[in-house]
Design a protein around this motif. Structure first.
Motif, short mmCIF file in Angstrom:
data_model
loop_
_atom_site.label_atom_id
_atom_site.label_comp_id
_atom_site.label_asym_id
_atom_site.label_seq_id
_atom_site.Cartn_x
_atom_site.Cartn_y
_atom_site.Cartn_z
N ARG A 132 -1.68 -12.20 16.52
CA ARG A 132 -2.07 -13.37 15.73
C ARG A 132 -2.57 -12.95 14.36
O ARG A 132 -2.31 -13.63 13.36
N GLN A 135 0.32 -12.13 12.14
CA GLN A 135 0.94 -13.38 11.70
C GLN A 135 0.10 -14.04 10.60
O GLN A 135 0.65 -14.62 9.66
N GLU A 138 0.93 -12.46 7.38
CA GLU A 138 2.21 -12.94 6.87
C GLU A 138 2.06 -14.33 6.27
O GLU A 138 2.70 -14.65 5.26
N THR A 139 1.21 -15.14 6.88
CA THR A 139 0.97 -16.48 6.35
C THR A 139 0.30 -16.42 4.98
O THR A 139 0.64 -17.19 4.07
#
Length: 217
Positions: A132, A135, A138-139
């Motif tokens: 998570r 991620q 990356e967000t």
């Protein structure tokens, strides 16, 4: 014919109780990890501090490492919102970039040793909260890409520049400086000055591309 707006459903009592326990676990873990150190803190101590059963913690994290990742994931998410607040990202890009990562360093400054533990887990530990967190990184890059795309549309950076590549480069500069500081290679003040210089250089490169196309330098 007018239609009624959809009614917002309030969280159930069970859901509110679940969220309350989760917040207590996060707060207890961050407090004890900070005060005692990651290695010296046990799941049982965190459970006692949070006033939950030890087994309850494992509903949210697979082990102590995953718990630290969960705690940092939550804090970093809040820090991302602070860093990308429109009030902080307005103005010339040359001014925005050097101060973009200030909220992250402000948080890590108060948790330097714990941040080093977190960094090692992000790099080497395999767990659900590690995925998570990757991620979430990356967000952040995607949102930075959107920021640069807006500046590109406004003519502030070159039209042939790939905003995503530029966002990855900017984020990579920050990560390199952060790792260098947490590894003990430099003081925080020197690290922030180095990143400031690198981001100023990055900003000049973007303007140089624009100048090559006949735009404003």
């Amino acid at each position: 014919m007018m239609t009624r707006p959809p009614r917002l459903t309030a969280p159930s009592r069970r859901e509110r109780h679940k969220q309350d326990k989760l917040q207590r676990i996060r707060a207890a873990a961050l407090t004890l990890f900070t005060e005692q150190g990651y290695g010296s803190t046990t799941i049982r101590q965190i459970a006692t501090e949070a006033d939950v059963a030890t087994g309850t913690i494992f509903r949210y994290a697979t082990d102590k490492a995953d718990l630290l990742l969960m705690v940092f994931h939550d804090v970093i998410g809040q820090t991302i919102e602070q860093a990308l607040d429109p009030r902080r990202t307005s103005g010339p890009l040359a001014q925005v970039l050097p101060r973009l990562f200030d909220p992250f360093f402000d948080f890590y400054e108060g948790h330097q040793v714990l941040a080093s533990d977190f960094l090692q887990l992000v790099l080497f530990h395999q767990s659900p909260w590690r995925e998570r967190e990757m991620q979430q990184g990356e967000t952040f890059v995607q949102r930075l890409t959107e920021l640069l795309l807006g500046r590109q549309t406004a003519g502030e950076i070159a039209a042939d520049l790939d905003p995503h590549t530029a966002a990855v480069a900017i984020f990579s500069l920050y990560q390199a400086c952060l790792v260098g500081w947490l590894a003990g290679g430099a003081t925080l003040a020197d690290t922030r000055r180095q990143l400031d210089a690198l981001l100023h250089l990055q900003g000049r490169a973007l303007r140089a591309c624009l100048s090559d196309q006949g735009g404003e330098p």
